[in-house]
Design a protein around this motif. Structure first.
Motif, PDB file in Angstrom:
ATOM      1  N   GLU A 131     -10.056   1.164   4.794  1.00 15.12           N
ATOM      2  CA  GLU A 131      -9.826   0.570   3.464  1.00 15.12           C
ATOM      3  C   GLU A 131     -10.022  -1.177   3.311  1.00 15.12           C
ATOM      4  O   GLU A 131     -10.512  -1.521   2.168  1.00 15.12           O
ATOM      5  CB  GLU A 131      -8.349   0.887   3.149  1.00 15.12           C
ATOM      6  CG  GLU A 131      -8.121   2.422   2.978  1.00 15.12           C
ATOM      7  CD  GLU A 131      -8.884   2.998   1.633  1.00 15.12           C
ATOM      8  OE1 GLU A 131      -8.482   2.439   0.739  1.00 15.12           O
ATOM      9  OE2 GLU A 131      -9.305   4.071   2.109  1.00 15.12           O
TER      10      GLU A 131
ATOM     11  N   GLU B  14      -2.032  14.155   5.553  1.00 16.39           N
ATOM     12  CA  GLU B  14      -3.067  13.533   4.880  1.00 16.39           C
ATOM     13  C   GLU B  14      -2.616  12.626   3.533  1.00 16.39           C
ATOM     14  O   GLU B  14      -1.775  12.356   3.213  1.00 16.39           O
ATOM     15  CB  GLU B  14      -3.432  14.924   3.810  1.00 16.39           C
ATOM     16  CG  GLU B  14      -4.015  16.193   4.854  1.00 16.39           C
ATOM     17  CD  GLU B  14      -5.226  15.685   5.530  1.00 16.39           C
ATOM     18  OE1 GLU B  14      -5.972  14.853   4.890  1.00 16.39           O
ATOM     19  OE2 GLU B  14      -5.621  15.906   6.803  1.00 16.39           O
ATOM     20  N   GLY B  15      -3.545  11.601   3.733  1.00 14.21           N
ATOM     21  CA  GLY B  15      -3.517  10.560   2.720  1.00 14.21           C
ATOM     22  C   GLY B  15      -2.407   9.475   3.371  1.00 14.21           C
ATOM     23  O   GLY B  15      -2.397   8.540   2.822  1.00 14.21           O
TER      24      GLY B  15
ATOM     25  N   HIS C 154      -1.577   6.276   6.293  1.00 14.34           N
ATOM     26  CA  HIS C 154      -2.200   4.895   6.266  1.00 14.34           C
ATOM     27  C   HIS C 154      -1.924   4.373   7.566  1.00 14.34           C
ATOM     28  O   HIS C 154      -1.044   4.569   8.240  1.00 14.34           O
ATOM     29  CB  HIS C 154      -1.532   3.923   5.412  1.00 14.34           C
ATOM     30  CG  HIS C 154      -1.672   4.147   3.678  1.00 14.34           C
ATOM     31  ND1 HIS C 154      -2.479   3.559   3.026  1.00 14.34           N
ATOM     32  CD2 HIS C 154      -0.970   5.032   3.044  1.00 14.34           C
ATOM     33  CE1 HIS C 154      -2.263   4.115   1.597  1.00 14.34           C
ATOM     34  NE2 HIS C 154      -1.383   5.070   1.676  1.00 14.34           N
TER      35      HIS C 154
ATOM     36  N   GLU D 294     -13.668   5.205  12.088  1.00 13.59           N
ATOM     37  CA  GLU D 294     -14.401   6.201  11.407  1.00 13.59           C
ATOM     38  C   GLU D 294     -14.895   7.466  12.078  1.00 13.59           C
ATOM     39  O   GLU D 294     -14.609   8.812  11.663  1.00 13.59           O
ATOM     40  CB  GLU D 294     -15.810   5.653  10.820  1.00 13.59           C
ATOM     41  CG  GLU D 294     -15.782   4.452   9.589  1.00 13.59           C
ATOM     42  CD  GLU D 294     -16.730   4.011   9.252  1.00 13.59           C
ATOM     43  OE1 GLU D 294     -17.804   4.069  10.107  1.00 13.59           O
ATOM     44  OE2 GLU D 294     -16.930   2.996   8.309  1.00 13.59           O
TER      45      GLU D 294
ATOM     46  N   LYS E 237      -7.288   4.726   6.218  1.00 12.28           N
ATOM     47  CA  LYS E 237      -6.616   5.739   5.674  1.00 12.28           C
ATOM     48  C   LYS E 237      -7.164   7.006   5.930  1.00 12.28           C
ATOM     49  O   LYS E 237      -8.382   7.436   6.124  1.00 12.28           O
ATOM     50  CB  LYS E 237      -6.619   5.738   4.100  1.00 12.28           C
ATOM     51  CG  LYS E 237      -5.725   6.677   3.121  1.00 12.28           C
ATOM     52  CD  LYS E 237      -5.913   6.301   1.768  1.00 12.28           C
ATOM     53  CE  LYS E 237      -4.884   7.119   0.897  1.00 12.28           C
ATOM     54  NZ  LYS E 237      -4.871   6.827  -0.473  1.00 12.28           N
ATOM     55  N   LYS E 238      -6.209   8.109   6.030  1.00  9.89           N
ATOM     56  CA  LYS E 238      -6.727   9.482   6.418  1.00  9.89           C
ATOM     57  C   LYS E 238      -6.859  10.214   5.161  1.00  9.89           C
ATOM     58  O   LYS E 238      -5.541  10.601   4.583  1.00  9.89           O
ATOM     59  CB  LYS E 238      -5.616  10.211   7.351  1.00  9.89           C
ATOM     60  CG  LYS E 238      -5.841  11.666   7.648  1.00  9.89           C
ATOM     61  CD  LYS E 238      -4.570  12.228   8.677  1.00  9.89           C
ATOM     62  CE  LYS E 238      -4.800  13.705   9.164  1.00  9.89           C
ATOM     63  NZ  LYS E 238      -3.905  14.027  10.143  1.00  9.89           N
ATOM     64  N   ASN E 239      -7.829  10.553   4.725  1.00  8.46           N
ATOM     65  CA  ASN E 239      -8.085  11.261   3.501  1.00  8.46           C
ATOM     66  C   ASN E 239      -8.629  12.745   3.685  1.00  8.46           C
ATOM     67  O   ASN E 239      -8.804  13.162   4.810  1.00  8.46           O
ATOM     68  CB  ASN E 239      -9.450  10.698   2.705  1.00  8.46           C
ATOM     69  CG  ASN E 239      -9.067   9.072   2.163  1.00  8.46           C
ATOM     70  OD1 ASN E 239      -7.972   9.064   1.901  1.00  8.46           O
ATOM     71  ND2 ASN E 239      -9.883   8.227   2.230  1.00  8.46           N
TER      72      ASN E 239
ATOM     73  N   GLN F 106       0.848  -0.971   0.156  1.00  4.65           N
ATOM     74  CA  GLN F 106      -0.152   0.143  -0.005  1.00  4.65           C
ATOM     75  C   GLN F 106       0.800   1.260  -0.042  1.00  4.65           C
ATOM     76  O   GLN F 106       0.386   2.149  -0.685  1.00  4.65           O
ATOM     77  CB  GLN F 106      -0.924  -0.157   1.028  1.00  4.65           C
ATOM     78  CG  GLN F 106      -1.834  -1.275   1.461  1.00  4.65           C
ATOM     79  CD  GLN F 106      -2.909  -1.300   0.072  1.00  4.65           C
ATOM     80  OE1 GLN F 106      -3.342  -0.191  -0.412  1.00  4.65           O
ATOM     81  NE2 GLN F 106      -3.296  -2.449  -0.469  1.00  4.65           N
TER      82      GLN F 106
ATOM     83  N   GLN G 170     -10.834   6.525   7.054  1.00  2.19           N
ATOM     84  CA  GLN G 170     -11.967   5.625   5.972  1.00  2.19           C
ATOM     85  C   GLN G 170     -11.220   4.133   6.172  1.00  2.19           C
ATOM     86  O   GLN G 170     -10.199   4.007   5.979  1.00  2.19           O
ATOM     87  CB  GLN G 170     -11.479   6.244   4.470  1.00  2.19           C
ATOM     88  CG  GLN G 170     -12.396   5.208   3.591  1.00  2.19           C
ATOM     89  CD  GLN G 170     -12.305   6.014   2.095  1.00  2.19           C
ATOM     90  OE1 GLN G 170     -12.480   7.217   2.031  1.00  2.19           O
ATOM     91  NE2 GLN G 170     -11.973   5.006   1.363  1.00  2.19           N
TER      92      GLN G 170
END
Length: 241
Positions: A216, A128-129, A131, A209, A239-241, A29, A214
């Motif tokens: 995955e 941001e983004g 894992h 959540e 994941k941190k979106n 990932q 999010q």
């Protein structure tokens, strides 16, 4: 939980743990970046991540574990920072591309609040983004598999008798382990007591959540497949979106 003398025998007892599969899972990932390896133990996973080119920071609550990890890194010529921290209090750490909590370490947290706080701390520590990877014991393993004790191990210079009983919470277990470690012609005996607690998959997902993640994937037992009623180890990737 602070590992005492157990830290000195941890690596030998964990020889069969498929650390390489854990690394492969993460590397599927994210291929580069900064990793915070929480509850790193004696540093095996941190070392493997470093060998793959990741910039690793290793953290654990146990001073004994970190002493062994630091020695491991030094002998390997790896420059891996070592921090003594509880996973539910990361003291403002930030800037990581991935955070890992491996080999059911999250199950040492006693309360829902501690798990939820850990998820919030991890979220804050990630870019941001970023894992988040962790695994936990399943409810089935804690409630059924562990209750089949005693378990006995007889190695060349280490032996143990491992008794379990239900813990103080639902889906928790108390491990009482008596070790016999060879010291010359004699064996030293010492005892360790550990308590672990797990929660339902839906609870972990909801708390992730709520922390802003999010989810995955949720898989079991290194199969890449969804858990079933008799799965023993549950893997979460968020994941941190």
């Amino acid at each position: 939980m602070r590992y005492g003398k157990f830290a000195s025998v941890y690596d030998e007892l964990m020889e069969d743990v498929p650390y390489e599969k854990w690394v492969e899972w993460v590397a599927s990932q994210i291929q580069s970046g900064k990793i915070l390896d929480l509850a790193c133990g004696t540093g095996t996973l941190s070392q493997l991540f470093s060998e793959m080119g990741f910039e690793v920071t290793a953290s654990d609550l146990s001073e004994e574990m970190l002493t062994i990890a630091s020695q491991r890194f030094q002998e390997a010529g790896q420059h891996i920072p070592v921090l003594q921290l509880s996973m539910d209090n990361l003291e403002g750490l930030s800037g990581f591309d991935a955070v890992t909590i491996a080999i059911d370490s999250l199950n040492y947290l006693d309360t829902e609040k501690q798990v939820q706080q850990t998820f919030k701390e991890v979220f804050a520590a990630l870019n941001e983004g970023g894992h988040f990877f962790f695994d936990v014991h399943s409810v089935y393993k804690v409630d059924h598999v562990y209750m089949d004790s005693p378990f006995v191990y007889d190695g060349e210079d280490i032996a143990y008798i491992w008794h379990t009983e239900p813990g103080n919470y639902a889906h928790s277990v108390i491990h009482d382990i008596t070790f016999f470690i060879q010291q010359g012609q004699l064996f030293e005996r010492f005892e360790e007591t550990h308590e672990q607690r797990t929660f339902k998959v839906a609870d972990y997902a909801a708390w992730l959540e709520a922390a802003g993640f999010q989810v995955e994937s949720v898989t079991a037992d290194f199969t890449g497949e969804a858990p079933d009623v008799e799965s023993e180890r549950i893997f979460f990737h968020a994941k941190k979106n």
